[in-house]
Write a protein that holds these residues in place. Structure first.
Motif, PDB file in Angstrom:
ATOM      1  N   TYR A  88      48.575  54.240  45.068  1.00 45.59           N
ATOM      2  CA  TYR A  88      48.212  54.215  46.477  1.00 45.59           C
ATOM      3  C   TYR A  88      48.911  55.386  47.165  1.00 45.59           C
ATOM      4  CZ  TYR A  88      46.301  49.564  45.590  1.00 45.59           C
ATOM      5  OH  TYR A  88      45.569  48.511  45.106  1.00 45.59           O
ATOM      6  N   GLU A  89      48.537  55.613  48.431  1.00 43.92           N
ATOM      7  CA  GLU A  89      49.049  56.769  49.159  1.00 43.92           C
ATOM      8  C   GLU A  89      50.490  56.521  49.630  1.00 43.92           C
ATOM      9  OE1 GLU A  89      46.175  55.012  50.008  1.00 43.92           O
ATOM     10  OE2 GLU A  89      45.173  56.327  48.561  1.00 43.92           O
ATOM     11  N   THR A  90      51.155  57.607  49.963  1.00 39.56           N
ATOM     12  CA  THR A  90      52.424  57.478  50.680  1.00 39.56           C
ATOM     13  C   THR A  90      52.101  57.350  52.178  1.00 39.56           C
ATOM     14  OG1 THR A  90      52.600  59.857  51.080  1.00 39.56           O
ATOM     15  CG2 THR A  90      53.579  59.019  49.025  1.00 39.56           C
ATOM     16  N   ASN A 138      32.883  49.796  48.397  1.00 41.40           N
ATOM     17  CA  ASN A 138      34.227  49.946  47.848  1.00 41.40           C
ATOM     18  C   ASN A 138      35.217  49.110  48.644  1.00 41.40           C
ATOM     19  OD1 ASN A 138      35.251  51.554  50.161  1.00 41.40           O
ATOM     20  ND2 ASN A 138      33.847  53.106  49.382  1.00 41.40           N
ATOM     21  N   ALA A 139      36.359  48.865  48.020  1.00 39.99           N
ATOM     22  CA  ALA A 139      37.521  48.324  48.713  1.00 39.99           C
ATOM     23  C   ALA A 139      38.335  49.531  49.155  1.00 39.99           C
ATOM     24  CB  ALA A 139      38.338  47.456  47.768  1.00 39.99           C
ATOM     25  N   ALA A 140      38.870  49.493  50.377  1.00 44.61           N
ATOM     26  CA  ALA A 140      39.564  50.672  50.895  1.00 44.61           C
ATOM     27  C   ALA A 140      40.755  50.257  51.731  1.00 44.61           C
ATOM     28  CB  ALA A 140      38.599  51.503  51.744  1.00 44.61           C
ATOM     29  N   GLY A 141      41.674  51.197  51.883  1.00 43.29           N
ATOM     30  CA  GLY A 141      42.783  50.997  52.806  1.00 43.29           C
ATOM     31  C   GLY A 141      42.365  51.466  54.189  1.00 43.29           C
ATOM     32  N   GLY A 142      42.840  50.790  55.218  1.00 42.37           N
ATOM     33  CA  GLY A 142      42.521  51.202  56.579  1.00 42.37           C
ATOM     34  C   GLY A 142      43.425  52.353  57.000  1.00 42.37           C
ATOM     35  N   GLU A 178      46.400  41.809  45.988  1.00 39.21           N
ATOM     36  CA  GLU A 178      46.025  41.527  47.382  1.00 39.21           C
ATOM     37  C   GLU A 178      44.722  42.212  47.756  1.00 39.21           C
ATOM     38  OE1 GLU A 178      49.420  42.231  49.987  1.00 39.21           O
ATOM     39  OE2 GLU A 178      50.608  41.142  48.502  1.00 39.21           O
ATOM     40  N   VAL A 179      44.517  43.413  47.225  1.00 33.17           N
ATOM     41  CA  VAL A 179      43.261  44.126  47.472  1.00 33.17           C
ATOM     42  C   VAL A 179      42.090  43.279  46.967  1.00 33.17           C
ATOM     43  CG1 VAL A 179      41.888  46.115  46.683  1.00 33.17           C
ATOM     44  CG2 VAL A 179      44.218  46.459  47.532  1.00 33.17           C
ATOM     45  N   LEU A 180      42.230  42.760  45.740  1.00 34.21           N
ATOM     46  CA  LEU A 180      41.147  41.956  45.161  1.00 34.21           C
ATOM     47  C   LEU A 180      40.920  40.687  45.955  1.00 34.21           C
ATOM     48  CD1 LEU A 180      41.622  42.199  41.294  1.00 34.21           C
ATOM     49  CD2 LEU A 180      40.014  43.424  42.761  1.00 34.21           C
ATOM     50  N   GLY A 229      40.141  55.461  49.774  1.00 34.48           N
ATOM     51  CA  GLY A 229      39.968  54.777  48.496  1.00 34.48           C
ATOM     52  C   GLY A 229      39.901  55.771  47.356  1.00 34.48           C
ATOM     53  N   MET A 230      39.483  55.272  46.191  1.00 35.96           N
ATOM     54  CA  MET A 230      39.540  56.070  44.954  1.00 35.96           C
ATOM     55  C   MET A 230      38.182  56.162  44.261  1.00 35.96           C
ATOM     56  SD  MET A 230      42.978  54.259  43.499  1.00 35.96           S
ATOM     57  CE  MET A 230      44.339  53.839  44.617  1.00 35.96           C
ATOM     58  N   SER A 231      37.111  56.047  45.038  1.00 37.59           N
ATOM     59  CA  SER A 231      35.779  56.058  44.413  1.00 37.59           C
ATOM     60  C   SER A 231      34.772  56.626  45.407  1.00 37.59           C
ATOM     61  CB  SER A 231      35.378  54.628  44.024  1.00 37.59           C
ATOM     62  OG  SER A 231      35.181  53.838  45.186  1.00 37.59           O
TER      63      SER A 231
HETATM   64  N1  HPA Z   1      44.376  53.140  49.241  1.00 41.55           N
HETATM   65  C1  HPA Z   1      43.513  53.561  48.286  1.00 41.55           C
HETATM   66  N2  HPA Z   1      42.607  52.772  47.719  1.00 41.55           N
HETATM   67  C2  HPA Z   1      42.548  51.488  48.147  1.00 41.55           C
HETATM   68  C3  HPA Z   1      43.416  50.991  49.124  1.00 41.55           C
HETATM   69  C4  HPA Z   1      44.378  51.856  49.704  1.00 41.55           C
HETATM   70  O1  HPA Z   1      45.179  51.494  50.587  1.00 41.55           O
HETATM   71  N3  HPA Z   1      43.088  49.680  49.305  1.00 41.55           N
HETATM   72  C5  HPA Z   1      42.057  49.417  48.467  1.00 41.55           C
HETATM   73  N4  HPA Z   1      41.727  50.505  47.755  1.00 41.55           N
END
Ligand code: HPA
Length: 286
Positions: A205-207, A125-129, A262-264, A223-225
């Motif tokens: 996205y999150e606050t 997955n792509a995720a936020g740090g 930017e995520v992509l 992330g969302m998955s």
């Molecule tokens: N939050 C949630 N999902 C994500 C993020 C994020 O910052 N970046 C990529 N997927």
């Protein structure tokens, strides 16, 4: 109008065997490849399938009950072929709760992989740090997860022929597979961290306050998955491992606002590093 499929109808576990049987039949009309492993590719990571010696490609919409994957960056195909000589099934694009899909539907691809013969799944997955040390481009082997969606794919009458009513989740993320991922990363000279993945429903996205909360809860990435798929795969007796690609610092951790573009872009630019890890990891499976 939401399109040609009805969103959100729950699929209880007890309904999965019949649905999976019809999916299996549809796949078997196209390929007799017996995958050893399933690989799920997250946002922007579809290019990881480029190294596949392709035997069959099935668009999602050609499988019974499956719609197109709608999130940008998800192209929506099941690919069958060989990676480093090993027969695999690759899910390019996935279904998300935030699209209005039910939890039972979100996990059908991994259950199908098991039904087709895979003994393990690799989830990406792509995720936020969330961990402040995890900047853009960090690769994180998932050690555990927090399912904060409030949903489970296992709600409703069980299907005991697939798994237990109360499946154990002590060791969802397989330690041996994770150490093989690390060995592959080391051999490729690619840095691979370890961390806990928190799954929220999205699609927003999150606050910043939520990201601070997630840090206090022990999350390293968000992330969302992935979490529901991991739960369902363990229920079905599959081994699970996975890697998050940090595409951005979580909300509030940098001055920047978050954008899917930017995520992509970040996922696409780090994709080749991850592809090298997987090519070696899969080639070294015994
Ligand atoms: N939050 C949630 N999902 C994500 C993020 C994020 O910052 N970046 C990529 N997927």
């Amino acid at each position: 109008m939401s399109g040609r499929f009805v969103l959100g109808l729950e699929i209880p576990p007890a309904d999965q065997p019949a649905l999976l049987a019809s999916l299996e039949r549809a796949v078997r009309e196209r390929t007799d490849l017996q995958p050893r492993l399933g690989l799920v590719l997250g946002s922007g990571l579809g290019g990881l399938a480029d190294a596949l010696e392709l035997e069959a490609s099935i668009p999602f919409e050609e499988l019974p009950g499956w719609p197109d994957a709608t999130a940008p960056g998800h192209s929506g195909k099941l690919l069958f072929g060989r990676l480093s000589g090993v027969p695999v099934v690759v899910q390019q694009g996935r279904f998300h709760l935030y699209e209005g899909h039910s939890a039972g539907f979100v996990v059908q691809p991994v259950l199908l992989m098991g039904r087709l013969g895979a003994r393990a799944v690799v989830l990406t997955n792509a995720a936020g740090g969330v961990n402040p040390e995890f900047g853009t481009g960090t690769l994180m082997a998932i050690t555990d997860h927090l399912n904060l969606t409030g949903r489970s794919p296992l709600v409703g009458p069980n299907a005991p022929e697939i798994g237990d009513r109360f499946p154990d989740m002590t060791a969802v993320w397989d330690a041996e597979l994770r150490s093989s991922l690390h060995a592959a990363a080391d051999a490729e000279g690619v840095a691979l961290a370890d961390g806990v993945y928190a799954c929220l429903m999205g699609p927003n996205y999150e606050t910043p306050a939520e990201v601070r909360m997630l840090a206090r809860l022990g999350a390293d990435a968000v992330g969302m998955s992935t979490a529901l798929e991991a739960v369902a795969a363990r229920w079905a007796g599959l081994k699970v491992c996975g890697v998050s690609l940090v595409t951005n610092p979580g909300a509030g951790l940098s001055g920047a606002q978050l954008s899917h573009a930017e995520v992509l872009a970040a996922a696409q630019s780090a994709g080749p590093k991850l592809a090298r890890i997987f090519a070696r990891f899969i080639g070294d499976l015994d």
